[in-house]
Design a protein around this motif. Sequence first.
Motif, mmCIF file in Angstrom:
data_model
loop_
_atom_site.group_PDB
_atom_site.id
_atom_site.type_symbol
_atom_site.label_atom_id
_atom_site.label_comp_id
_atom_site.label_asym_id
_atom_site.label_seq_id
_atom_site.Cartn_x
_atom_site.Cartn_y
_atom_site.Cartn_z
ATOM 1 N N ARG A 35 -33.097 34.059 -11.487
ATOM 2 C CA ARG A 35 -33.769 32.821 -11.747
ATOM 3 C C ARG A 35 -32.410 32.038 -12.430
ATOM 4 N N VAL A 37 -31.942 28.423 -14.982
ATOM 5 C CA VAL A 37 -32.596 27.846 -15.969
ATOM 6 C C VAL A 37 -31.690 26.495 -16.056
ATOM 7 N N ASN A 39 -31.477 22.727 -18.253
ATOM 8 C CA ASN A 39 -31.683 22.037 -19.023
ATOM 9 C C ASN A 39 -31.464 20.775 -19.016
ATOM 10 N N THR A 90 -39.809 22.149 -24.517
ATOM 11 C CA THR A 90 -39.229 22.910 -25.393
ATOM 12 C C THR A 90 -39.726 22.675 -26.873
ATOM 13 N N MET A 129 -36.931 21.197 -19.754
ATOM 14 C CA MET A 129 -36.375 22.593 -18.950
ATOM 15 C C MET A 129 -37.031 22.735 -17.755
ATOM 16 N N VAL A 131 -36.990 26.171 -14.959
ATOM 17 C CA VAL A 131 -36.804 27.545 -14.732
ATOM 18 C C VAL A 131 -37.218 27.672 -13.014
ATOM 19 N N GLU A 133 -37.278 30.521 -10.093
ATOM 20 C CA GLU A 133 -37.071 31.855 -9.772
ATOM 21 C C GLU A 133 -37.658 32.071 -8.284
#
Length: 150
Positions: A35, A37, A39, A90, A129, A131, A133
Amino acid sequence: MSEFLNILKTLFLLIFFGNPVTLTPSPVDMEAGSRLVFNLEKSARVIGGAYLSIDVTSMRPDHVDSWEAVEAWDDEVFGESRISATLINTSTGEKAKVDHSSILSYNDTTSRLIVKKDGGLERGKTYDMIVVETDVELRGVTMTWNSWSM
């Protein structure tokens, strides 16, 4: 009159929030089961038809140079794979998910996987954010978040 106002509102949103967000300014590799991430400096607002675009051109073999060959390559490499992006606000904890739905955009120079949610994401939501995967290996790819599409 209300239809005209809706068009103006959409145009306003596109001008101020519709720019694609480059997640990977240079190519990245992802192992199967990994994964990444991201921001976001500026929150991404969903306008309509939002999707993650993964440029997989660097992975496409040279002999894959026709639409039929690209479709076969897509099925072989990505057909059973799972690529997803979870969008997160977030501040509120709100999440939304888009999944690879075997959509490959192809022309003579580029091949892109389009990762989107069937039925689309809820409009007007903002996320800071993302993410990503994958359960398939990705090599030398770039990723862009798009808050809208036609």
